[in-house]
Motif scaffolding. Sequence first.
Motif, mmCIF file in Angstrom:
data_model
loop_
_atom_site.group_PDB
_atom_site.id
_atom_site.type_symbol
_atom_site.label_atom_id
_atom_site.label_comp_id
_atom_site.label_asym_id
_atom_site.label_seq_id
_atom_site.Cartn_x
_atom_site.Cartn_y
_atom_site.Cartn_z
ATOM 1 N N LEU A 206 6.131 -0.427 -2.156
ATOM 2 C CA LEU A 206 5.085 -1.321 -1.651
ATOM 3 C C LEU A 206 5.642 -2.732 -1.616
ATOM 4 O O LEU A 206 6.070 -3.259 -2.639
ATOM 5 C CB LEU A 206 3.871 -1.286 -2.587
ATOM 6 N N VAL A 207 5.657 -3.343 -0.451
ATOM 7 C CA VAL A 207 6.094 -4.736 -0.343
ATOM 8 C C VAL A 207 5.034 -5.515 0.425
ATOM 9 O O VAL A 207 4.182 -4.936 1.099
ATOM 10 C CB VAL A 207 7.467 -4.868 0.368
ATOM 11 N N GLY A 208 5.093 -6.826 0.316
ATOM 12 C CA GLY A 208 4.146 -7.642 1.057
ATOM 13 C C GLY A 208 4.085 -9.058 0.528
ATOM 14 O O GLY A 208 4.638 -9.369 -0.533
ATOM 15 N N VAL A 251 5.516 12.240 -4.735
ATOM 16 C CA VAL A 251 6.517 11.203 -4.459
ATOM 17 C C VAL A 251 6.354 10.107 -5.503
ATOM 18 O O VAL A 251 5.380 10.087 -6.271
ATOM 19 C CB VAL A 251 6.339 10.621 -3.040
ATOM 20 N N LEU A 252 7.320 9.185 -5.539
ATOM 21 C CA LEU A 252 7.236 8.045 -6.446
ATOM 22 C C LEU A 252 6.885 6.794 -5.655
ATOM 23 O O LEU A 252 7.500 6.505 -4.624
ATOM 24 C CB LEU A 252 8.571 7.839 -7.183
ATOM 25 N N LEU A 253 5.883 6.051 -6.131
ATOM 26 C CA LEU A 253 5.439 4.819 -5.475
ATOM 27 C C LEU A 253 5.729 3.638 -6.396
ATOM 28 O O LEU A 253 5.332 3.640 -7.564
ATOM 29 C CB LEU A 253 3.944 4.893 -5.171
ATOM 30 N N THR A 254 6.439 2.627 -5.879
ATOM 31 C CA THR A 254 6.797 1.447 -6.664
ATOM 32 C C THR A 254 6.143 0.205 -6.075
ATOM 33 O O THR A 254 6.259 -0.057 -4.877
ATOM 34 C CB THR A 254 8.327 1.243 -6.704
ATOM 35 N N ASP A 255 5.454 -0.548 -6.924
ATOM 36 C CA ASP A 255 4.853 -1.825 -6.521
ATOM 37 C C ASP A 255 5.837 -2.936 -6.870
ATOM 38 O O ASP A 255 6.208 -3.108 -8.032
ATOM 39 C CB ASP A 255 3.528 -2.031 -7.268
ATOM 40 N N THR A 256 6.284 -3.693 -5.864
ATOM 41 C CA THR A 256 7.277 -4.749 -6.093
ATOM 42 C C THR A 256 6.614 -6.123 -6.137
ATOM 43 O O THR A 256 5.441 -6.270 -5.814
ATOM 44 C CB THR A 256 8.349 -4.754 -4.980
ATOM 45 N N VAL A 257 7.392 -7.125 -6.534
ATOM 46 C CA VAL A 257 6.893 -8.500 -6.612
ATOM 47 C C VAL A 257 6.524 -9.013 -5.220
ATOM 48 O O VAL A 257 7.175 -8.687 -4.230
ATOM 49 C CB VAL A 257 7.951 -9.424 -7.263
ATOM 50 N N GLY A 258 5.449 -9.800 -5.137
ATOM 51 C CA GLY A 258 5.019 -10.350 -3.855
ATOM 52 C C GLY A 258 5.967 -11.432 -3.351
ATOM 53 O O GLY A 258 6.613 -12.132 -4.130
ATOM 54 N N PHE A 259 6.077 -11.562 -2.039
ATOM 55 C CA PHE A 259 6.915 -12.584 -1.431
ATOM 56 C C PHE A 259 6.067 -13.810 -1.096
ATOM 57 O O PHE A 259 4.843 -13.756 -1.120
ATOM 58 C CB PHE A 259 7.572 -12.064 -0.148
ATOM 59 N N ILE A 260 6.733 -14.902 -0.785
ATOM 60 C CA ILE A 260 6.031 -16.134 -0.432
ATOM 61 C C ILE A 260 6.925 -16.989 0.451
ATOM 62 O O ILE A 260 8.163 -16.850 0.434
ATOM 63 C CB ILE A 260 5.619 -16.932 -1.700
ATOM 64 N N GLN A 261 6.303 -17.862 1.229
ATOM 65 C CA GLN A 261 7.049 -18.786 2.086
ATOM 66 C C GLN A 261 7.932 -19.689 1.227
ATOM 67 O O GLN A 261 7.502 -20.188 0.195
ATOM 68 C CB GLN A 261 6.047 -19.632 2.877
ATOM 69 N N ASP A 262 9.168 -19.891 1.661
ATOM 70 C CA ASP A 262 10.111 -20.764 0.934
ATOM 71 C C ASP A 262 10.281 -20.320 -0.508
ATOM 72 O O ASP A 262 10.292 -21.133 -1.431
ATOM 73 C CB ASP A 262 9.645 -22.223 0.975
ATOM 74 N N LEU A 263 10.416 -19.006 -0.717
ATOM 75 C CA LEU A 263 10.667 -18.501 -2.067
ATOM 76 C C LEU A 263 11.988 -19.078 -2.557
ATOM 77 O O LEU A 263 12.994 -18.990 -1.858
ATOM 78 C CB LEU A 263 10.738 -16.971 -2.050
ATOM 79 N N LEU A 283 10.657 5.220 2.294
ATOM 80 C CA LEU A 283 9.630 4.634 3.148
ATOM 81 C C LEU A 283 9.146 3.338 2.512
ATOM 82 O O LEU A 283 8.975 3.272 1.295
ATOM 83 C CB LEU A 283 8.441 5.598 3.312
ATOM 84 N N ILE A 284 8.941 2.316 3.337
ATOM 85 C CA ILE A 284 8.392 1.046 2.856
ATOM 86 C C ILE A 284 6.975 0.895 3.389
ATOM 87 O O ILE A 284 6.734 1.026 4.590
ATOM 88 C CB ILE A 284 9.257 -0.142 3.327
ATOM 89 N N LEU A 285 6.028 0.651 2.479
ATOM 90 C CA LEU A 285 4.669 0.306 2.875
ATOM 91 C C LEU A 285 4.572 -1.221 2.875
ATOM 92 O O LEU A 285 4.593 -1.840 1.812
ATOM 93 C CB LEU A 285 3.636 0.886 1.900
ATOM 94 N N HIS A 286 4.487 -1.810 4.046
ATOM 95 C CA HIS A 286 4.402 -3.269 4.159
ATOM 96 C C HIS A 286 2.927 -3.642 4.264
ATOM 97 O O HIS A 286 2.290 -3.446 5.303
ATOM 98 C CB HIS A 286 5.180 -3.735 5.384
ATOM 99 N N VAL A 287 2.386 -4.185 3.176
ATOM 100 C CA VAL A 287 0.963 -4.529 3.114
ATOM 101 C C VAL A 287 0.756 -5.958 3.606
ATOM 102 O O VAL A 287 1.418 -6.889 3.140
ATOM 103 C CB VAL A 287 0.418 -4.383 1.678
#
Length: 422
Positions: A206-208, A251-263, A283-287
Amino acid sequence: MRPNNISNQEKAILVGCHLSKESTERFEYSMDELAALTETAQGTSIATITQKRERLDPATYIGSGKVKEIAELEEELEADVIIINGELSPSQVRNLSSYFTSRVVDRTQLILDIFAQRAKSKEGKLQVELAQLQYILPRLAGKGIELSRLGGGIGTRGPGETKLETDRRHIRNRIKDIKRQLSTIVQHRERYRSRRKRNEVLQIALVGYTNAGKSTIFNRLTESDAYEENKLFATLDPMTRRLKLPNGLEVLLTDTVGFIQDLPTTLVAAFRSTLEEATEADLILHVIDGSHPDHDQHEKIVTGLLNELDAAHIPVLTVYNKRDLIENSFVPASIHDTIFISALEMGDIRKLNKKIETVLIDQMEYYHFFVPPENGASLSKLRSKTVLQSKQWDEEKNLFECKGYAPVAVLHNIEKELDNIR
């Protein structure tokens, strides 16, 4: 300058420099995001000062005239901190600090402060401390004790606050020590990834953009209890849980750190091993928060960071969240498979689960096997590692006829097992 509401939290004056090459819309959004970051860091913006310039002032970032205006406002409103919407050079920090009695914090330091509050795991705390020390080290010269006063509020918190000294050698030694510890953790993570691959378990990441609703979706899909809150960077440490698809495949689902503008680049570097969870996914779930006015920009930022991490080749399912708040005129920008959901509606979560299954099956290969009844291992693997659509007993052959879909690696292994039996 526009005054804002005052609260009992730390009072902050927000300062932005609108460069002529930057669009008004993007600049205003960046300032709104700075206010949200300030709130997440337990502060309240009491005033916002902006200036339009051709280029940044090399000495004070925003120019001497605005500096005097901020100093007068600081005294009038009794501000606790001045927050700059950009990354200050060491000399700019020194110069601005000489004008103000309040602390001077830039956008990078503010984000580091939030990460310091949110990190819970040992790895997360070490990564944040590493980024903080790498940020502070070049800013020690001529600043002395002022930069080492930690624990006083926004921009001064962190896992290393009791250890930080102005001695450069001490900081460099601490950086080496942290890198050594992180290297051990990264090796452990890589062994864990290798074990997952050997076990032939499909992985979804999970990314977003931060606050898009990733953790809520993660909790609903996996029936987990990951922390969720309507704030930027509500969760920081990655979490992995099993997800059972409608056909029974796990399956295995991983929640990753959120992104931000100018990280901040120091954070991207420090959290690279964590973000690499996405590069190992099938597979990437882009939220995406579809109701956000700047959702297109959010999508571009996340896609750009995934490209930097060499994850552009991984299939993506774009999940537009908060569909109940999305306008009818909304046009999705994603070039990938898309789905519109509300993370709060269980019917939508079931629909998402089914969509994940469909997207994964599209990546698999069809199989048609005849398996001996005594070969329990292969039959078990077909049930647990593949999408087994039918299993019937063939009276003529005295074999189980199995049809379905499987990941290529799993399929090849099962074929070898059956060939060995024959």
